[in-house]
Structure formats: C-alpha cells, structure tokens
Design a protein around this motif. Structure first.
Motif, short mmCIF file in Angstrom:
data_model
loop_
_atom_site.label_atom_id
_atom_site.label_comp_id
_atom_site.label_asym_id
_atom_site.label_seq_id
_atom_site.Cartn_x
_atom_site.Cartn_y
_atom_site.Cartn_z
N GLN A 31 17.03 21.87 80.23
CA GLN A 31 15.83 21.98 81.05
C GLN A 31 16.17 22.05 82.54
O GLN A 31 15.53 22.79 83.29
N GLN A 32 17.15 21.29 82.95
CA GLN A 32 17.56 21.34 84.35
C GLN A 32 18.09 22.71 84.73
O GLN A 32 17.85 23.20 85.84
N ALA A 82 15.30 24.87 85.33
CA ALA A 82 14.73 24.54 86.65
C ALA A 82 15.42 25.34 87.75
O ALA A 82 14.78 25.71 88.75
N ASN A 132 7.85 28.27 82.98
CA ASN A 132 7.27 26.94 82.87
C ASN A 132 7.09 26.53 81.42
O ASN A 132 7.19 25.35 81.07
N THR A 163 9.66 18.43 88.24
CA THR A 163 9.15 17.62 87.13
C THR A 163 10.27 17.27 86.15
O THR A 163 10.33 16.15 85.64
N VAL A 164 11.17 18.23 85.90
CA VAL A 164 12.26 17.98 84.95
C VAL A 164 13.58 17.68 85.66
O VAL A 164 14.52 17.19 85.04
N TYR A 165 13.64 17.98 86.94
CA TYR A 165 14.88 17.77 87.70
C TYR A 165 14.50 17.25 89.09
O TYR A 165 14.58 17.96 90.08
N ASN A 198 21.51 19.51 82.03
CA ASN A 198 21.04 19.76 80.67
C ASN A 198 20.24 21.06 80.63
O ASN A 198 20.04 21.72 81.66
N LEU A 221 10.26 25.03 80.55
CA LEU A 221 10.42 23.72 81.20
C LEU A 221 9.67 22.63 80.44
O LEU A 221 10.15 21.51 80.30
N THR A 222 8.48 22.97 79.96
CA THR A 222 7.66 21.99 79.25
C THR A 222 7.94 21.96 77.75
O THR A 222 7.31 21.20 77.02
N LYS A 223 8.88 22.81 77.31
CA LYS A 223 9.28 22.89 75.90
C LYS A 223 8.12 23.25 74.98
O LYS A 223 8.08 22.84 73.82
#
Length: 362
Positions: free
Chosen positions: A231-232, A235, A34, A267-269, A229, A37-39
């Motif tokens: 982040q995806q 995911a 996570n 959230t990201v995908y 991308n 995911l949230t960078k």
C-alpha cells in the motif's frame, strides 16, 4: 462496487463519443489508484504506474505495448534463471535466484539465443543525467520513457524493477532516501540489503548516510531507508499522480484535487515525506494567492480572514511536522555529487557479501 462504477463511467463516455477533459481523466485515475489504497480492488503496482503516466498523456499511452515490454523483461529474467547457476546455498535460494536474474537483465548486457548459431544482445538500462527531476519534461520520470529509451533515473529505474519483480513472482520493496528511490531485498544469508539501479551495485547503508542529509531523527521516525509495503508503494504512485496533475493543470482551482491525492496517500503512509512536502507547498500556494487577492504585504495583514488564517495554520503546522520528522532539503548539486560518489568510491560503499552471489553458466 467503486471499481464497477468507474468502469461504467469510462464506457459511458466512450460509447457516446465524448472526449474527456484532463480533469476528468485525472479524477478517474485518482479513483482507480485510491481503490488500491483502500484495498477495495486488487492492488497492482504496474497498473498504478501505468495509470499515472497514462493520465499525464491524456489516456493516449499504449497499454498493450507497455505490458509487452514488461513481459519481455520477465521472460529474459526467466531465461537467465534457466541458463545460469547461482552460487548461493541457503534455503531461500529459489527466491534469491530471481533477484539475481532481474538485476542482471536490467544492469548488464543480456545475450539472447535466436537459434543454434545466432545471438542478439540486449543492452542494459542506464542512468540519464538529463533533466533528472523532470523540471523541463515531467515524463522524464516515467517508466514508459525508460522502456522506450533504455535511459532512466532514480525514480523510473526502481519502479521498473518492482514491476518486473512482481511479474516473475519476486518480492521487492522500494525504499526512500533524500530525493531518491532504491530497492531493498531480504535473504537468509544477509538479512536486508540495498539494490541500487542507477549504478548497478549493492551499496551498504553507510553510502546512504554519507549524503549528510539523513538526520538521526529521520531514521528514528522511519522517514527514510524503510522497506515499503504494497500500500505504501501505491501511495508513491498517488503522489506522482498529484505532481503530474500540478504540472499539466497548474491552475489554482485544482489545488483541492492535489490535496485530495496527498491526503489519500498519507492515510496509508502518514510519514511519506514527498506527500507531506507537496501538501505543505500546495497550502503555501493557496496562501500566496490570497496575499495577492487582498493585496497584502505581510501574512499578518490577512489573518483576520478565516480562510487565510486556517490555511496559514495548516501550512505552518505541516512545515513544523516535516522538520521535526528529520527532513533536511538536499540541494540538487549535492545530490548529483552523492550519486556519483557511489561509482567513484565503489570499494568503500559496496556490499561485498551481496556481490559474491555470482552466477555460472550451466
């Protein structure tokens, strides 16, 4: 800060000699992925994949060996680049030569020169038709299993490709088809094109459509065939973590943890079909458990219970959304037939322009 706290908590358990439970291990794995995911920490697809697989093995997976095996493949790719000359005359040649090298290392026999007179041969990675969905053993989906056995599936093969691509500085994108993952690349000569590791060729989009399970709505809604991308792609790992959690800790009380993974991935995908399906299926399990708890014969029998009504509404809304996006369930037998068609009808589905990126020995 989150990453520092996570490291401190791990060290705390280790220093005191406490053995962690699988639930604690999975919670730490969730926090680590996570974070990507949230960078709030650096994004590493390789680290995310290892974290998922290590959690399933209760933190017993050998990370040093895993990383060494990746480095070997990266070095082989670099040697291939140094020893071959790519027939491709466009400005992005330095990028495309990495694609060609990695593809050859993973899908063809690679000769390694030991000394002036001796060579050893590295055999290619091949498709394993045994338990391809991990029904019997979830670890059959893992990159670590692929590295150890040189046999994998449409999950582990493109994941390995992506990991090694990152290691050699080659841009690679995972894409999704029904029940399937593959690689998408882009070059100046041809634009976007597909790389299929299960059969070792470059299929055109017509093959993907030939499955019959990619509805027009799914294309319009970008459910399939999109180059993901960074982040995806992380995911994807988050949902793999959730699925491993479900396999290893298949207890009703852990459904909230699985849903937490789904929500983080979405959230990201937001249109990741596997996340939507897993969330809907988890809600269904929760509702079915309430049916049993209250000895109900039909859903309407417990609609007066707020918890049941809320879960039922969320579940039906998710299934409606999944259908509207264009998802159609592809039977496993149909999937195998579709996958086999790529080899049997190679001339029909192969992208001839990409196969012309031949190499010659320098």
């Amino acid at each position: 800060m989150k990453k520092i706290l996570l490291i401190i908590s791990i060290l705390f358990f280790n220093l005191l000699g406490f053995s962690q439970t699988d639930q604690e291990i999975y919670e730490q794995a969730f926090q680590k992925i996570n974070c990507m995911l949230t960078k709030t920490c650096s994004v590493s697809f390789s680290d995310a994949v290892f974290t998922v697989e290590n959690a399933y093995f209760s933190n017993r997976l050998n990370q040093e060996l895993f990383e060494k095996q990746i480095l070997v493949l990266a070095e082989l790719s670099k040697q291939f680049i140094a020893s071959q000359d790519l027939i491709y005359d466009y400005p992005d040649r330095n990028k495309v030569v990495k694609y060609a090298a990695l593809f050859n290392v993973l899908t063809d026999t690679t000769r390694i020169q030991v000394d002036s007179s001796r060579y050893i041969e590295m055999q290619p990675y091949t498709y394993d038709f045994t338990d391809i969905w991990g029904h019997k053993d979830w670890s059959n989906m893992f990159v670590s299993k692929l590295l150890d056995t040189k046999k994998g599936n449409c999950h582990s093969l493109p994941f390995l490709y992506k990991i090694v691509a990152d290691e050699i500085g080659a841009e690679a994108h995972i894409a999704i088809a029904p029940n399937h993952f593959y690689i998408k690349h882009q070059n100046k000569a041809n634009g976007w094109y597909n790389t299929e590791l299960t059969s070792g060729i470059f299929p055109n989009d017509a093959w993907l459509m030939a499955s019959g399970y990619i509805h027009l709505d799914a294309i319009v809604n970008k459910l399939y065939m999109e180059a993901l991308n960074d982040q995806q792609m992380i995911a994807l790992c988050m949902i793999d973590l959730a699925k491993g959690y479900a396999r290893k800790l298949s207890i009703l009380s852990h459904n909230e943890s699985i849903l937490k993974c789904c929500d983080a991935a979405l959230t990201v995908y937001p249109r990741y079909i596997n996340a939507l399906l897993l969330k809907a299926e988890t809600k269904k399990k929760m509702f079915d458990a309430l049916m049993v708890k209250y000895n109900a014969q039909n859903p309407v029998d417990i609609m007066n219970i707020t918890e049941a009504k809320n879960i039922f509404t969320e579940m039906t809304n998710l299934y409606a959304q999944i259908h509207e996006l264009g998802y159609r369930k592809m039977p496993e037998e149909m999937y195998l037939n579709w996958l086999t068609s790529l080899k049997e009808e190679r001339n029909k589905y192969e992208n001839k322009k990409i196969t012309n990126f031949r190499t010659k020995t320098k």
